[in-house]
Design an enzyme around this catalytic site. Sequence first.
Site, PDB file in Angstrom:
ATOM      1  N   GLU A  74      80.848  92.719  38.250  1.00  0.00           N
ATOM      2  CA  GLU A  74      79.230  92.350  36.749  1.00  0.00           C
ATOM      3  C   GLU A  74      79.222  93.552  36.280  1.00  0.00           C
ATOM      4  O   GLU A  74      81.442  94.028  35.556  1.00  0.00           O
ATOM      5  CB  GLU A  74      77.955  92.697  36.888  1.00  0.00           C
ATOM      6  N   ASP A  80      69.366  84.761  34.887  1.00  0.00           N
ATOM      7  CA  ASP A  80      69.524  84.278  35.447  1.00  0.00           C
ATOM      8  C   ASP A  80      68.556  86.478  36.007  1.00  0.00           C
ATOM      9  O   ASP A  80      67.182  86.281  35.460  1.00  0.00           O
ATOM     10  CB  ASP A  80      70.462  85.800  34.677  1.00  0.00           C
TER      11      ASP A  80
HETATM   12  C1  BGC Z   1      71.940  92.324  43.301  1.00  0.00           C
HETATM   13  C2  BGC Z   1      73.179  90.720  42.545  1.00  0.00           C
HETATM   14  C3  BGC Z   1      72.581  90.777  40.991  1.00  0.00           C
HETATM   15  C4  BGC Z   1      72.844  92.999  40.486  1.00  0.00           C
HETATM   16  C5  BGC Z   1      71.779  92.268  39.080  1.00  0.00           C
HETATM   17  C6  BGC Z   1      72.258  92.930  42.192  1.00  0.00           C
HETATM   18  O1  BGC Z   1      71.227  94.589  43.328  1.00  0.00           O
HETATM   19  O2  BGC Z   1      72.252  92.119  45.026  1.00  0.00           O
HETATM   20  O3  BGC Z   1      72.996  89.566  43.126  1.00  0.00           O
HETATM   21  O4  BGC Z   1      73.304  89.686  40.662  1.00  0.00           O
HETATM   22  O5  BGC Z   1      71.737  93.218  41.112  1.00  0.00           O
HETATM   23  O6  BGC Z   1      72.721  91.940  38.262  1.00  0.00           O
HETATM   24  C1  BGC Z   2      74.414  87.499  37.376  1.00  0.00           C
HETATM   25  C2  BGC Z   2      74.305  86.050  38.421  1.00  0.00           C
HETATM   26  C3  BGC Z   2      73.893  86.116  39.649  1.00  0.00           C
HETATM   27  C4  BGC Z   2      72.437  86.421  40.055  1.00  0.00           C
HETATM   28  C5  BGC Z   2      72.187  86.187  41.160  1.00  0.00           C
HETATM   29  C6  BGC Z   2      73.060  87.928  38.459  1.00  0.00           C
HETATM   30  O1  BGC Z   2      73.187  89.237  37.756  1.00  0.00           O
HETATM   31  O2  BGC Z   2      74.960  87.383  36.701  1.00  0.00           O
HETATM   32  O3  BGC Z   2      75.987  86.196  37.812  1.00  0.00           O
HETATM   33  O4  BGC Z   2      74.151  84.541  39.662  1.00  0.00           O
HETATM   34  O5  BGC Z   2      72.750  87.559  39.229  1.00  0.00           O
HETATM   35  O6  BGC Z   2      72.828  87.030  41.983  1.00  0.00           O
END
Ligand code: BGC
Ligand code: BGC
Length: 580
Positions: free
Chosen positions: A491, A296
Amino acid sequence: MKAITTHESRAAVDARVEALLAQMTLAEKIGQMAQIEKNSVTPEQVRDHAVGSVLSGGGGNPSPNTPADWARMVRDFQEAALQSRLGIPIWYGTDAVHGHNNVRGATIFPHNIGLGAARDADLVRRIAQVTAREMLATHANWAFAPEVSVPQDIRWGRTFEGFSEDTALVSELGVAVIEGLQQAAAPDQRVLASVKHFVADGGTTWGTTRSYDWIPGWWQSADPQRWRIDQGDSRIDEATLRAVHLPPYAAAIAAGARNIMVSYSSWNGLKLHAHRYLLTDVLKGEMGFDGFLVSDWLAAQQLDADLETGMVTAINAGLDMIMVPFRLTEFITAVTRAVSDSRIALSRIDDAVTRILRVKVEFGLFERPFGDETLLATVGCDEHRQIAREAVRKSLVLLKGEPPVLPLARTASRLLIAGAGADNMGRQCGGWTIEWQGKEGDITPGTTLLQAVQQTASASTEVLYDADGAFADDVQAESALVVLSEVPYAEGEGDRQHLALPPEDVALVQRMRARCDRLIVVLYSGRPLVVDSILDQCDALVAAWLPGTEAAGITDVLFGDYPFHGMLPYAWPRGESAQA
Ligand code: BGC
Ligand code: BGC
């Protein structure tokens, strides 16, 4: 059912991969193991370092954010990859978790929680096919979906990304997504699924989220309610892990899953990204998974303040591709040094690259590295939106209400509508829509519930809308509709200790109660909320989850053209004390 219709036998695939690997330098192998965020890499770097994958994170959009600009952006990266010394195509990954949802104009389907309520695997398969088609219009060939989490605590900000708290339902619908993405109608209409997040991401304990002060800007909130359970520690025994959280992966592998994303979370204190037993012994050994594992976002960096140690730990645990996602050259330097210092065996690198290339060969990426821009005309087309509308219709759960409260009469003389969610595309879609966290307001084309009501009610019905229910004193109607909605989140930003409706929502319901005989409340939320405070106030209460762009699916049912169909995918708590 065989999920990947390879035109080559396994032996032929292996022979091709082996021949390719034999020609590769160590630098090219390490390049293949890197997945880089699109703003952190140029097409020239993709070519020169033989980068294996480029991704858009949540909101990783071109500017302007149109399907055609997406196609151009992805095409530029793929063309560069094909100009690398060995011409190895890239995977372009994106979180297409409810449609191709970063793209303005794409069809946005209900989040998984709504599909869990609809319980219709064939529908989920069709949704995934449409998603694959809209992705391939833009040349994106890897969806970070399905999420097969089995959320056990609805305070988790990712509850809506899980189909249900029920393992069997999650397995069934996860398989349907994989089938839809990977075996869509034509051979060039197929994208790689990423089954996530391995494993027990939905089993974490409140209050166990960690912080990582060596990662600059690590997302954390001053609000003590946020980032409290997401990415936390699953404190469960192995029998529970195997019974509740592992089965969807076994089902996914049997259905042809070739990529799995590893979870940020820990199992009894050990991060999954460092978990050799679960990744290598259980998943790759016991369960026979011979596709590739991707990390991830920044997760390998969470393992240690020293970048090299983090990469060594993750790769030795069994990670094959690293979602770095920012520091390409530092990643290459670190892994190169780790190999020369024998901290990572060359055989482990060869195994990782073999797995990555195997799936590229199986999917015919060398023969068909591009999607199909003629599909651009279908992005957000009416046929696709009809499927989304069907999904919305089937996802609604009637929590309270008997005839004659519903259905609403098309011919009522007046209908009152209140609530900020009633005319707010952003709230209707939730997180992971256009932006990572989603966004309020008019974020993408579609039909709001207010618009759907206006289109459905008879020409003689006076439809009055005010977000706050601030109508003139004497305004009354037989029926009123109040839309209560969560502000979008994704998240850990969506972690909430308390799930009671906010006082403003309760006050709005009370104000509207006084104006009508029949009060219908529609709730947009990423999880069950504690609704005790309004339950006696309303005559009908409908859980509409996070329905996406097509709210006409709601009026289809409210006005009686279709019956209620959905069933609760999660137990609905009564009172805060009943929570978790
Ligand atoms: C990104 C997401 C990513 C997240 C990390 C954000 O800045 O745009 O894609 O999942 O950071 O959790
Ligand atoms: C998330 C994932 C996601 C990735 C890319 C992470 O923060 O946990 O589910 O695929 O970001 O955006």
